[in-house]
Design a protein around this motif. Sequence first.
Motif, PDB file in Angstrom:
ATOM      1  N   VAL A 192       0.840  -1.194   0.000  1.00 35.40           N
ATOM      2  CA  VAL A 192       0.000   0.000   0.000  1.00 35.40           C
ATOM      3  C   VAL A 192       0.878   1.247   0.000  1.00 35.40           C
ATOM      4  O   VAL A 192       1.658   1.460   0.925  1.00 35.40           O
ATOM      5  CB  VAL A 192      -0.917   0.028   1.237  1.00 35.40           C
ATOM      6  N   PRO A 193       0.765   2.118  -1.021  1.00 39.69           N
ATOM      7  CA  PRO A 193       1.499   3.389  -0.981  1.00 39.69           C
ATOM      8  C   PRO A 193       0.704   4.397  -0.161  1.00 39.69           C
ATOM      9  O   PRO A 193      -0.521   4.314  -0.057  1.00 39.69           O
ATOM     10  CB  PRO A 193       1.554   3.803  -2.454  1.00 39.69           C
ATOM     11  N   VAL A 194       1.405   5.348   0.449  1.00 43.29           N
ATOM     12  CA  VAL A 194       0.726   6.433   1.142  1.00 43.29           C
ATOM     13  C   VAL A 194       0.621   7.603   0.177  1.00 43.29           C
ATOM     14  O   VAL A 194       1.587   7.948  -0.502  1.00 43.29           O
ATOM     15  CB  VAL A 194       1.459   6.838   2.447  1.00 43.29           C
ATOM     16  N   ARG A 195      -0.567   8.191   0.112  1.00 43.49           N
ATOM     17  CA  ARG A 195      -0.797   9.362  -0.738  1.00 43.49           C
ATOM     18  C   ARG A 195      -0.908  10.565   0.178  1.00 43.49           C
ATOM     19  O   ARG A 195      -1.856  10.690   0.950  1.00 43.49           O
ATOM     20  CB  ARG A 195      -2.061   9.174  -1.566  1.00 43.49           C
ATOM     21  N   LEU A 196       0.085  11.444   0.101  1.00 43.62           N
ATOM     22  CA  LEU A 196       0.212  12.535   1.066  1.00 43.62           C
ATOM     23  C   LEU A 196       0.179  13.891   0.370  1.00 43.62           C
ATOM     24  O   LEU A 196       0.974  14.161  -0.530  1.00 43.62           O
ATOM     25  CB  LEU A 196       1.539  12.376   1.825  1.00 43.62           C
ATOM     26  N   ARG A 197      -0.763  14.737   0.818  1.00 42.68           N
ATOM     27  CA  ARG A 197      -0.798  16.110   0.299  1.00 42.68           C
ATOM     28  C   ARG A 197       0.364  16.892   0.896  1.00 42.68           C
ATOM     29  O   ARG A 197       0.640  16.795   2.093  1.00 42.68           O
ATOM     30  CB  ARG A 197      -2.122  16.782   0.650  1.00 42.68           C
ATOM     31  N   SER A 198       1.046  17.674   0.065  1.00 41.86           N
ATOM     32  CA  SER A 198       2.170  18.489   0.542  1.00 41.86           C
ATOM     33  C   SER A 198       2.181  19.809  -0.194  1.00 41.86           C
ATOM     34  O   SER A 198       1.424  20.007  -1.160  1.00 41.86           O
ATOM     35  CB  SER A 198       3.507  17.758   0.319  1.00 41.86           C
ATOM     36  N   ALA A 199       3.071  20.711   0.243  1.00 40.66           N
ATOM     37  CA  ALA A 199       3.190  22.019  -0.407  1.00 40.66           C
ATOM     38  C   ALA A 199       3.653  21.877  -1.852  1.00 40.66           C
ATOM     39  O   ALA A 199       3.412  22.755  -2.687  1.00 40.66           O
ATOM     40  CB  ALA A 199       4.158  22.898   0.382  1.00 40.66           C
ATOM     41  N   ARG A 200       4.295  20.757  -2.172  1.00 40.28           N
ATOM     42  CA  ARG A 200       4.788  20.534  -3.536  1.00 40.28           C
ATOM     43  C   ARG A 200       3.757  19.831  -4.419  1.00 40.28           C
ATOM     44  O   ARG A 200       3.944  19.717  -5.622  1.00 40.28           O
ATOM     45  CB  ARG A 200       6.054  19.684  -3.493  1.00 40.28           C
TER      46      ARG A 200
END
Length: 241
Positions: A192-200
Motif C-alpha cells: 500500500v502506498p501512502v498518498r500525502l498532500r504536501s506544499a509541492r
Amino acid sequence: MDFSQTLRANRHRRHLSQLDLALRAGTTQRHLSFMESGRSRPGRTMVVRLGESMELPLRERNELLLAAGYAPVYPQTPLDDPSLEHVRTALGHILTGHLPYPAIVVDAGHELVLANDAFSLLTEGVAEHLLCPPVNVLRLSLHPEGLAARIVNLPQWAQHIFDRIPRGDLYDELSGYVPHVAPGPDHVGFAVPVRLRSARGELRLTTTITTFATATDVTVAELKLEAFLPADAATAALLAG
C-alpha cells in the motif's frame, strides 16, 4: 513464566512441532519434551541454540536465558555509547545518501531515533506536541493533528500500519483515531502506498524497511531504517525539485 512455559509458548507462536525444533537445535524430541515439561534443565549453550533455532529476537533470547536461570548473552548498549559510533556513522551515511527522499530510523517502540532532512516534507503542519521527543512515528502518522489530515488514503494506510503492530495499548490508541475499515479484496498489505498532500503537490510514497540482521546487540538489532521511495514518476519529480 518459568523456562518450560516460556520455551513451549515461543515454540507454539512459531508454529513449530517438538520434532521440528529438536532437529533445528541438534537435540532429540525426547530431550525437548523433558525440557518443556520441566523434567530436564538445559545447559546455557542449549538455551542459546534453542533461541537461535526459533529465530527469536535478541531481547527474547535474553529473556529465555533468564527464565532458565542464566545471565543474558546479548548486550543492550545505549545508542549514544561511544562503542556504537560506527553504527551511528553508518546510519548517518545511509540517511544522507537517500536524499532527496525521506528516511528515518526508529527503535522497537516505533520511536524516532534519526531522520534525514527530507523528513520535514512529511511533517509539514504537524502539531508541535507530536514532534516533542520521544516522537512515536505511528502516532505521528495517524493522530488527527499529525499526518492524518493530509493522507488521502488514510483508511488504507492505517490498515497497513495495523497489520504491522501487535494488539496492545498503542494499537488501541491508534485505532481510536481512524475508523476501522475491513480490508477489501484488493488489500495487499505491504504494497500500500501512502498518498500525502504536501506544499509541492500530492506525493505517492512506498516504503522499505531495513534491519541489522546480524547484530549481536539488542539495541542495534531492534533498529529499523524506513526509507520512503516515490511510487511514480510525478512524485520523483516533486521530490527532486
